[in-house]
Write a protein that holds these residues in place. Structure first.
Motif, PDB file in Angstrom:
ATOM      1  N   ASN A  29       0.818  -1.216   0.000  1.00 26.37           N
ATOM      2  CA  ASN A  29       0.000   0.000   0.000  1.00 26.37           C
ATOM      3  C   ASN A  29       0.852   1.265   0.000  1.00 26.37           C
ATOM      4  O   ASN A  29       0.380   2.336  -0.362  1.00 26.37           O
ATOM      5  CB  ASN A  29      -0.948   0.008   1.201  1.00 26.37           C
ATOM      6  N   GLU A  30       2.111   1.131   0.448  1.00 30.50           N
ATOM      7  CA  GLU A  30       3.007   2.273   0.435  1.00 30.50           C
ATOM      8  C   GLU A  30       3.586   2.523  -0.957  1.00 30.50           C
ATOM      9  O   GLU A  30       4.160   3.577  -1.218  1.00 30.50           O
ATOM     10  CB  GLU A  30       4.151   2.052   1.427  1.00 30.50           C
ATOM     11  N   LYS A  70       3.768   3.137  -5.067  1.00 26.57           N
ATOM     12  CA  LYS A  70       3.143   4.103  -5.955  1.00 26.57           C
ATOM     13  C   LYS A  70       1.883   3.517  -6.569  1.00 26.57           C
ATOM     14  O   LYS A  70       1.902   2.407  -7.089  1.00 26.57           O
ATOM     15  CB  LYS A  70       4.135   4.485  -7.047  1.00 26.57           C
ATOM     16  N   PRO A  71       0.747   4.219  -6.532  1.00 27.57           N
ATOM     17  CA  PRO A  71      -0.472   3.701  -7.165  1.00 27.57           C
ATOM     18  C   PRO A  71      -0.318   3.668  -8.685  1.00 27.57           C
ATOM     19  O   PRO A  71       0.186   4.629  -9.283  1.00 27.57           O
ATOM     20  CB  PRO A  71      -1.551   4.693  -6.725  1.00 27.57           C
ATOM     21  N   VAL A  77      -6.654  -1.204 -12.123  1.00 27.30           N
ATOM     22  CA  VAL A  77      -5.763  -0.917 -10.997  1.00 27.30           C
ATOM     23  C   VAL A  77      -4.753  -2.051 -10.846  1.00 27.30           C
ATOM     24  O   VAL A  77      -5.118  -3.236 -10.848  1.00 27.30           O
ATOM     25  CB  VAL A  77      -6.577  -0.741  -9.701  1.00 27.30           C
ATOM     26  N   ASN A  91      -2.231  -2.281  -8.246  1.00 26.26           N
ATOM     27  CA  ASN A  91      -1.722  -2.559  -6.894  1.00 26.26           C
ATOM     28  C   ASN A  91      -2.453  -3.703  -6.206  1.00 26.26           C
ATOM     29  O   ASN A  91      -3.679  -3.780  -6.233  1.00 26.26           O
ATOM     30  CB  ASN A  91      -1.834  -1.297  -6.044  1.00 26.26           C
ATOM     31  N   LEU A 125      -6.951  -0.182  -4.363  1.00 21.39           N
ATOM     32  CA  LEU A 125      -6.626   1.150  -3.854  1.00 21.39           C
ATOM     33  C   LEU A 125      -7.876   1.787  -3.257  1.00 21.39           C
ATOM     34  O   LEU A 125      -8.983   1.602  -3.754  1.00 21.39           O
ATOM     35  CB  LEU A 125      -6.070   2.024  -4.979  1.00 21.39           C
ATOM     36  N   SER A 126      -7.681   2.558  -2.212  1.00 28.49           N
ATOM     37  CA  SER A 126      -8.805   3.128  -1.465  1.00 28.49           C
ATOM     38  C   SER A 126      -9.221   4.477  -2.028  1.00 28.49           C
ATOM     39  O   SER A 126      -8.508   5.122  -2.801  1.00 28.49           O
ATOM     40  CB  SER A 126      -8.414   3.288   0.004  1.00 28.49           C
ATOM     41  N   THR A 154      -7.119   7.913  -3.143  1.00 22.21           N
ATOM     42  CA  THR A 154      -5.823   7.658  -3.773  1.00 22.21           C
ATOM     43  C   THR A 154      -5.660   8.565  -4.987  1.00 22.21           C
ATOM     44  O   THR A 154      -6.569   8.692  -5.807  1.00 22.21           O
ATOM     45  CB  THR A 154      -5.703   6.182  -4.205  1.00 22.21           C
ATOM     46  N   PHE A 174      -3.346   9.292  -8.375  1.00 25.10           N
ATOM     47  CA  PHE A 174      -2.339   8.782  -9.303  1.00 25.10           C
ATOM     48  C   PHE A 174      -1.436   9.918  -9.765  1.00 25.10           C
ATOM     49  O   PHE A 174      -1.738  11.101  -9.570  1.00 25.10           O
ATOM     50  CB  PHE A 174      -3.017   8.115 -10.503  1.00 25.10           C
ATOM     51  N   THR A 178      -8.038  10.906  -9.223  1.00 23.39           N
ATOM     52  CA  THR A 178      -8.305  10.614  -7.817  1.00 23.39           C
ATOM     53  C   THR A 178      -9.465   9.632  -7.693  1.00 23.39           C
ATOM     54  O   THR A 178     -10.538   9.844  -8.297  1.00 23.39           O
ATOM     55  CB  THR A 178      -8.648  11.910  -7.053  1.00 23.39           C
ATOM     56  N   HIS A 224     -13.208   2.825  -3.253  1.00 24.91           N
ATOM     57  CA  HIS A 224     -12.227   1.737  -3.323  1.00 24.91           C
ATOM     58  C   HIS A 224     -12.395   0.983  -4.642  1.00 24.91           C
ATOM     59  O   HIS A 224     -13.514   0.669  -5.064  1.00 24.91           O
ATOM     60  CB  HIS A 224     -12.409   0.760  -2.156  1.00 24.91           C
TER      61      HIS A 224
END
Length: 520
Positions: A5-6, A8-9, A23, A25, A29-30, A33, A35, A40, A44
């Motif tokens: 989660n840390e 990069k999206p 997506v 990741n 992603l929540s 988030t 990019f 944005t 989720h």
């Protein structure tokens, strides 16, 4: 926060005209988030699922791969999750309006100098394995054949170290069927051609009961579009109801005697260096997800082009996973005859599904949807990527053998097991199988190389998946990189230098011959 989660999206947009992207990741992603381009998320979005890149009004198109994969149900805001609930499915392309042979790809430059170590057969074909196949004319004898197979593996194979194994060609056909129904040509042709797969070295033996509808003589003769099988010895057909058999042991001993004759001949065979043009490779996918169409399947398509450049034969299949992309394939047909054959197989399957009161939308599984594929249209766009960019030179009805080399569409159902069986009947000697959700699938007749579409499944199933295309999604590798990696793996597996995980563990699915004809 987890390490993932840390990170990069990331999202993947396939085509410039796409208004949705998937997506990348793990874990998704929540909401909130952001990019790198400023997009944005307003809710989720799970991994592999689509995010709207712009506002998409009610009734307007969702575009992925540069193709319409659905229509919006209600207004869909930029940054929102584009899931099945907000998507209606487009109609399938009309078959009578398709362009044929209008964009025939120019031949790619020949790729020379590549070889593998295979088993050359008297009919000119080349196998990648040296196996004894035991053909059955009817399912009634399957228990006996499987019983004898265990004895052969335990007592006979140690005496013949050059033989890779024995495979009972079990199936559910042969009696209690409408043997003269027009569609019966499919299972009869398929069982006939299974016996002739190059990995069996031309050594055909048949076990029958005696009273079945599919008599061994008819099985060996085949159908009007097959070449009859000529047995080396009359005793190569074992009939359990033969009056000379007294008790079960008599039947078993008879099958063992015949099997040992074939094993003696197979044991004399040796691998020899042959050009890659002698390979027949089947391409298949199962347990697909949204990454399949952007990582694994395009990599398979790149490898397909490499094989075609070597003069090899490459088959892709799965009618329902081609149907919604057929308008992209008929222009690639080498000529009008091939294009019309593609349309013929699509129409036949449309009618087949219609007789069961369903259509191609019944294909998409819960796993596909959980992996981000909202419908069969989106799934098909990713599935056809396995075909690469070459011209389609021939179309096969289920169970037919090819007459040309190059890229071939072998019509089969999309079911993993049925497709695999039908490709073996059509003569593949290696299969590549891609998956995004994971599968322990394997075939006893041909080695199966399994490719993961994402690293998550490749890492979790580290001893079941043979290769991963997941680094493509992360920008660490290109489609070309993974395509070349797969190409070299195909040659190593065909040569017996590498053993796929399914063969390592002995994970081999039963044969499932396609039978669209009535059962009586």
């Amino acid at each position: 926060m987890t390490k993932q989660n840390e990170e990069k999206p990331l999202y993947i947009k396939v085509h410039n005209s796409d208004n949705v992207a998937i997506v990348v990741n793990e874990g998704g992603l929540s909401a909130g988030t952001v990019f790198s381009d400023g997009l944005t998320l307003i809710e989720h979005v799970p991994q592999g699922h689509k995010v709207a890149l712009v506002d998409i009004p009610n009734g307007k198109e969702f575009v992925r791969y540069g193709e319409i994969v659905g229509y919006a149900i209600g207004d869909v805001k930029q940054g929102s999750w584009v899931h099945e609930g907000v998507t209606s499915m487009p109609k399938a392309p009309e078959l009578h309006e398709l362009p044929i042979a209008t964009k025939v790809p120019a031949p790619l430059p020949p790729l020379e100098g590549y070889t593998f170590e295979g088993y050359r057969n008297e009919d000119g074909s080349v196998g990648t394995r040296n196996l004894l196949g035991i053909t059955m004319s009817v399912n009634c004898v399957s228990g006996v054949v499987e019983y004898v197979t265990k004895i052969i593996e335990r007592d006979l194979l140690p005496k013949y170290p050059n033989v890779d194994g024995v495979v009972p060609l079990t199936h559910l056909y042969g009696c209690g069927v409408a043997i003269d129904a027009p569609a019966a040509v499919v299972p009869i042709r398929s069982i006939h051609n299974l016996a002739k797969n190059p990995n069996f070295g031309g050594e055909v033996m048949v076990v029958g009961l005696g009273c079945e509808k599919l008599q061994p003589e008819r099985l060996l003769k085949g159908t009007p579009d097959t070449i009859p099988i000529k047995l080396l010895e009359e005793d190569d057909v074992v009939i359990l109801q033969d009056e000379n058999h007294r008790g079960f042991k008599s039947m078993v001993d008879h099958i063992l005697r015949v099997a040992e004759r074939h094993l003696e001949r197979l044991n004399k065979r040796k691998r020899e260096t042959v050009p890659v043009s002698e390979l027949v490779v089947g391409m298949q996918c199962g347990g697909s997800d949204a990454f399949s169409g952007v990582t694994s399947n395009p990599s398979v398509g790149f490898a397909s082009d490499l094989l075609v450049r070597c003069g090899a034969t490459v088959m892709f299949s799965e009618v329902t996973e081609v149907r919604d992309g057929i308008h992209l394939l008929t222009p690639r047909a080498a000529n009008q005859e091939v294009g019309q054959a593609l349309i013929r197989e699509m129409k036949w399957y449309d009618d087949y599904l219609g007789s069961g009161k369903v259509d191609r939308s019944a294909n998409t599984t819960p796993g596909n949807k959980k992996g981000g594929l909202n419908n069969i249209v989106e799934k098909a766009m990713g599935s056809i990527a396995k075909s690469g960019t070459s011209a389609i030179v021939e179309v096969l009805s289920p169970g037919q053998r090819p007459t040309k080399r190059g890229l071939i569409f072998a019509a089969t159902p999309a079911s993993d097991f049925v497709c695999g069986t039908q490709q073996v009947a059509s003569g593949i000697t290696v299969q590549v199988f891609t998956s995004g959700r994971g599968t322990p699938y394997g075939l006893a007749m041909v080695p199966v190389i399994k490719m993961a579409s994402r690293n998550t499944i490749a890492d979790r199933w580290f001893d079941l998946m043979d290769i991963s295309a997941g680094d493509i999604a992360l920008g660490k590798k290109t489609i070309d990189d993974v395509g070349w990696e797969l190409f070299h793996m195909i040659l190593d597996v065909a040569s017996g230098k590498k053993i796929p995980w399914s063969d390592h563990w002995g994970l081999h699915n039963p044969l499932s011959v396609f039978n669209p004809a009535p059962i009586t």
